[in-house]
Every structure is written in structure tokens, then in C-alpha cells.
Design an enzyme around this catalytic site. Sequence first.
Site, PDB file in Angstrom:
ATOM      1  N   SER A  97      11.329  -1.793  19.833  1.00 25.73           N
ATOM      2  CA  SER A  97      10.223  -0.902  19.509  1.00 25.73           C
ATOM      3  C   SER A  97       9.122  -0.984  20.566  1.00 25.73           C
ATOM      4  CB  SER A  97       9.703  -1.241  18.107  1.00 25.73           C
ATOM      5  OG  SER A  97       8.911  -0.209  17.585  1.00 25.73           O
ATOM      6  N   ASP A 227      16.741   6.149  12.667  1.00 24.63           N
ATOM      7  CA  ASP A 227      15.461   5.494  12.950  1.00 24.63           C
ATOM      8  C   ASP A 227      14.330   6.436  12.545  1.00 24.63           C
ATOM      9  OD1 ASP A 227      13.154   4.388  14.197  1.00 24.63           O
ATOM     10  OD2 ASP A 227      14.427   3.354  15.653  1.00 24.63           O
ATOM     11  N   HIS A 256      15.384   1.683  11.974  1.00 21.77           N
ATOM     12  CA  HIS A 256      14.587   1.103  13.059  1.00 21.77           C
ATOM     13  C   HIS A 256      14.734  -0.421  13.100  1.00 21.77           C
ATOM     14  CE1 HIS A 256      11.449   1.045  16.052  1.00 21.77           C
ATOM     15  NE2 HIS A 256      10.707   0.231  15.319  1.00 21.77           N
TER      16      HIS A 256
END
Length: 276
Positions: A97, A227, A256
Site C-alpha cells: 500500500s 482491492d 487489499h
Amino acid sequence: MGTVTTQDGTGIFYKDWGPRDAQPVVFHHGWPLSGDDWDNQMLFFLEHGYRVIAHDRRGHGRSDQSAGGHEMDTYAADVAALTDALDLRDAVHIGHSTGGGEVARYVARATPGRVAKAVLVGAVPPIMVKSDANPGGLPIEVFDGFRASLVANRAQFYVDVPAGPFYGYNRPGAQVSQGVIDNWWRQGMSGAANAHYHCIKAFSETDFTEDLKQIEVPVLVAHGTDDQIVPYEDSAPLSVKLLRSGRLKSYEGLPHGMLTTHPDVLNPDLLAFVKE
């Protein structure tokens, strides 16, 4: 465990496990978490003989709650300070991320010999926010909403994110883990509200296009197709096109936070790439 002090005097906390002469694998966490988010992967790579390192980004976890520096250039400089202090060579940098953006910026600028490979998992590059140049991005109002929720009630916001879209727990049939939700909350609340607030701009509005173009080492780009935080179509496939030596690995239907929900799937793939 230890602390590295950066040029502006900020203490960056890090964990450093395993043989000092083994190849280093450095883990970069997402917003608003800490190096603890990588415990599963660190134990996995440790068992396979690697030296594993994870730091807490400034203003996150156990690192100092600095007044400034909550943007990608400083994040990358902090990583450089850490890798220089530990004299890491031929390291593999794995970022999730926001941490994936940090990896892209650091690796693009790293001293030759420091980095062997990189992995971007559910990562924010090339750029998240919608614009004329990035019509598939998320509207700025989405990130304004993040900021408003953080200011209004950070503690509740840090329950809602992991209980919902982060791990896909809002999907029908999802196997919800209260422990995972609580651990996300614990990590988030240990950091600084100002750092988390400004980091939203850093992860959503930073353009990593030129960073990706400059990276010469092999890069694995891994992303779940479900995601809900960093939408697949506007991230992973676009990043791979910009990389000189990039490889795309898509995970059908995974969320995610797939490193936590599906480590049995992700960890062997990460190891296989590192060992190539």
C-alpha cells in the site's frame, strides 16, 4: 530492535531479526500501521534463512512523532538513513500500500548495490487520485472523506476501515477475524494523528510515474482484484507498464489486506521471486 536517527533528528524504530550475513529483506508497511503488520511474513522469511527488517514510518508505531516530514521524499530519505546505518546490500524491499510507494521512491534513488529486487503489494503507484492525466483514479473527495473521518473520530474510523473494506470483511461470506481488526486498530492508534492526516495526501496524491521508470532492478507487482482501497485497474497494471523489469501477479478476488488474510498464498510467491 533499535532506532536510527535521521538528519532532522527523528528517531525511526526498526526490528532486525536473523543472521547478519544473510540476504536482507526489508518490509515497508501501509497507512496507518507499523512494522508489526509484517510479522507473518517476517517469521516466514526468517525460517527460510533471511535477515528480516521492518521499520515504523515516522509518526507511525514506535517511531518519533515528528512535526513534519510526512511526505514521500522524507519517507524515502528515512529508509536511506536506515539502510545506510545497517549497511544493507543486495536487499529485497517489499512494500504494501503506502509502503509500496515508499519502496518505489527509495529504490529509484538508492545507492547502487543497496537493492537487488523490489515487490509492490497492493501498492499505491503510479498515482491514486483522479485527474485529467489519471481519469481512472479515485476522486479527491474520497480522500477528503478519510481526513474528515480521522479528525472527527479517529478511534472509530480505525475500527471501520479494517472491519470493512481493508480486508474485504464487508463482502458476503467473508471469514471475519476480530483479532485482525483489533490488531489494525492497535497499530493505528499507536501512531500520531498529525502524521496519519498528512500521510493521506502523501499516499493519494504523490505521482510515482518517474520513480517507476527509473527503477532498474526486477520488480514483482502483486495485487488483489477485489482491492477496495487501491483499486486494481488504476494501479498494478499501469505500474508494470512503466517498470523496466516488472512482472504482474494478480490474485483473483483477494482484498487489499491479502497479506494478512491469505499469507499461505502470498508468502510462497514472495519467496519464489526473492530466490530467483
